[in-house]
Design a protein around this motif. Sequence first.
Motif, PDB file in Angstrom:
ATOM      1  N   ILE A   4       0.859  -1.184   0.000  1.00  0.00           N
ATOM      2  CA  ILE A   4       0.000   0.000   0.000  1.00  0.00           C
ATOM      3  C   ILE A   4       0.899   1.239   0.000  1.00  0.00           C
ATOM      4  O   ILE A   4       1.778   1.378   0.852  1.00  0.00           O
ATOM      5  N   ILE A   5       0.657   2.108  -0.960  1.00  0.00           N
ATOM      6  CA  ILE A   5       1.458   3.321  -1.092  1.00  0.00           C
ATOM      7  C   ILE A   5       0.559   4.509  -0.752  1.00  0.00           C
ATOM      8  O   ILE A   5      -0.490   4.701  -1.364  1.00  0.00           O
ATOM      9  N   ASP A   6       0.971   5.285   0.253  1.00  0.00           N
ATOM     10  CA  ASP A   6       0.184   6.450   0.659  1.00  0.00           C
ATOM     11  C   ASP A   6       0.081   7.469  -0.462  1.00  0.00           C
ATOM     12  O   ASP A   6       1.073   7.802  -1.108  1.00  0.00           O
ATOM     13  N   GLY A   7      -1.128   7.949  -0.699  1.00  0.00           N
ATOM     14  CA  GLY A   7      -1.371   9.014  -1.669  1.00  0.00           C
ATOM     15  C   GLY A   7      -1.107   8.634  -3.114  1.00  0.00           C
ATOM     16  O   GLY A   7      -0.883   9.512  -3.951  1.00  0.00           O
ATOM     17  N   ILE A   8      -1.149   7.355  -3.416  1.00  0.00           N
ATOM     18  CA  ILE A   8      -0.796   6.890  -4.763  1.00  0.00           C
ATOM     19  C   ILE A   8      -1.726   7.465  -5.833  1.00  0.00           C
ATOM     20  O   ILE A   8      -1.281   7.866  -6.900  1.00  0.00           O
ATOM     21  N   GLU A   9      -3.017   7.523  -5.540  1.00  0.00           N
ATOM     22  CA  GLU A   9      -3.952   8.034  -6.551  1.00  0.00           C
ATOM     23  C   GLU A   9      -3.703   9.504  -6.841  1.00  0.00           C
ATOM     24  O   GLU A   9      -3.799   9.934  -7.997  1.00  0.00           O
ATOM     25  N   GLY A  38       6.518   7.521  -9.713  1.00  0.00           N
ATOM     26  CA  GLY A  38       7.386   6.796  -8.786  1.00  0.00           C
ATOM     27  C   GLY A  38       6.862   5.422  -8.428  1.00  0.00           C
ATOM     28  O   GLY A  38       7.104   4.913  -7.328  1.00  0.00           O
ATOM     29  N   ILE A  39       6.146   4.805  -9.392  1.00  0.00           N
ATOM     30  CA  ILE A  39       5.594   3.472  -9.152  1.00  0.00           C
ATOM     31  C   ILE A  39       5.929   2.568 -10.332  1.00  0.00           C
ATOM     32  O   ILE A  39       6.348   3.036 -11.387  1.00  0.00           O
ATOM     33  N   ALA A  40       5.710   1.289 -10.140  1.00  0.00           N
ATOM     34  CA  ALA A  40       5.923   0.324 -11.218  1.00  0.00           C
ATOM     35  C   ALA A  40       4.751   0.389 -12.195  1.00  0.00           C
ATOM     36  O   ALA A  40       3.631   0.735 -11.813  1.00  0.00           O
ATOM     37  N   VAL A  41       5.006   0.042 -13.442  1.00  0.00           N
ATOM     38  CA  VAL A  41       3.961   0.051 -14.468  1.00  0.00           C
ATOM     39  C   VAL A  41       2.815  -0.885 -14.074  1.00  0.00           C
ATOM     40  O   VAL A  41       1.635  -0.546 -14.238  1.00  0.00           O
ATOM     41  N   GLY A  42       3.149  -2.040 -13.528  1.00  0.00           N
ATOM     42  CA  GLY A  42       2.117  -2.985 -13.095  1.00  0.00           C
ATOM     43  C   GLY A  42       1.204  -2.391 -12.031  1.00  0.00           C
ATOM     44  O   GLY A  42      -0.010  -2.632 -12.024  1.00  0.00           O
TER      45      GLY A  42
END
Length: 187
Positions: A4-9, A38-42
Amino acid sequence: MPKIIDGIEDKIFSSAFNLFSQHGYKNVDMKIIAKSSGIAVGTLYNYYPNKQTLFLNVFNKSWIETFEKLDNIIYSKGQKEFKINSFVEILYKEIFERKGMGKHLIKSSNLKNEEIDIKKELLTRVKKIISENEKDENLKCKYEERLLETILVTFIAMMNEHSKEYEKNIDYLSSFLLNIYNSIEKY
């Protein structure tokens, strides 16, 4: 279990908005958006199944705040000339800042989804600002739809043809809308 990545959306929205605005739809792909976020394409594909879905989400979501700003002007008290000028200033700035996404307003009938039809919403607000009464949905104009579309196309044409003349464009467009307001029954 996925991390879980905070604030990803918010990161995805911000990155996608900036990239689409700067480079347009065709020149941006999911890899670039993922890298910028700063995230993976998947991970990006877990949130959005494809670029079109992401673009529509960003395009529509970005206009919701703009509509709120325009509505504040439409329903404010004050002289019509001041309201039209404020409306033009906000709308021009919002389209201008979207650069690569601004052109999609004209084609937005192709960008409809279940949530919102941006072009229709925008034309409704233009209609309200040039109406005698903001609550009146009728312009008393034979070619209402064409007039509203002409106004929208004129905004984009001014940005394209006179991109370095921000203030002059706003002044011209304000005068243009004010003249339409003053002569609406003649159309």
